[in-house]
Design a protein around this motif. Sequence first.
Motif, short mmCIF file in Angstrom:
data_model
loop_
_atom_site.label_atom_id
_atom_site.label_comp_id
_atom_site.label_asym_id
_atom_site.label_seq_id
_atom_site.Cartn_x
_atom_site.Cartn_y
_atom_site.Cartn_z
N LEU A 1 3.92 -3.60 0.04
CA LEU A 1 3.76 -2.55 1.04
C LEU A 1 4.53 -1.29 0.64
O LEU A 1 5.44 -1.33 -0.20
CB LEU A 1 4.21 -3.06 2.40
CG LEU A 1 3.43 -4.27 2.92
CD1 LEU A 1 4.04 -4.78 4.22
CD2 LEU A 1 1.96 -3.92 3.12
N ASP A 2 4.14 -0.16 1.25
CA ASP A 2 4.75 1.13 0.91
C ASP A 2 6.27 1.11 1.05
O ASP A 2 6.97 1.68 0.22
CB ASP A 2 4.17 2.24 1.79
CG ASP A 2 2.71 2.55 1.44
OD1 ASP A 2 2.26 2.18 0.34
OD2 ASP A 2 2.04 3.18 2.28
N GLN B 1 7.68 -0.52 -1.93
CA GLN B 1 7.55 0.40 -3.07
C GLN B 1 8.68 1.42 -3.04
O GLN B 1 9.28 1.72 -4.07
CB GLN B 1 6.19 1.12 -3.05
CG GLN B 1 5.02 0.24 -3.37
CD GLN B 1 4.89 -0.09 -4.85
OE1 GLN B 1 5.67 0.35 -5.68
NE2 GLN B 1 3.91 -0.90 -5.17
N ALA B 2 8.96 1.95 -1.86
CA ALA B 2 10.07 2.90 -1.71
C ALA B 2 11.40 2.23 -2.05
O ALA B 2 12.27 2.86 -2.68
CB ALA B 2 10.09 3.46 -0.29
#
Length: 105
Positions: free
Chosen positions: A6-7, A10-11
């Motif tokens: 999920l984003d 990723q961050a």
Amino acid sequence: MKVVILDAAQADLHALRRYIVKNFSLATWQSTFGKLKNAIRNLAEFPYLGAIPPELETVHLTQYRQLLSGMNRIIYEVRGDMVYVHIIADTRKDMQTLLMERLVR
């Protein structure tokens, strides 16, 4: 199973990269990243490999699991035939603080 990072995770990876490269070296990051990739890749075949994080179990969020990779923990959820990676964080980071930061974002 299909694994989706999920984003937010990723961050986490980008922040972890910045931290490791700045404080250690690019080689250390490459080694860490390789281990993380292998751990995440294993989730496709063995999604129930990880244990339920104790901090989440106490608040009855037992659908989440964690897998340790070096000094990092991968928090993920198995739903149907999918594995969703929610968090990639240093094992020394306080989970409650991390979750509160996520809620604020």
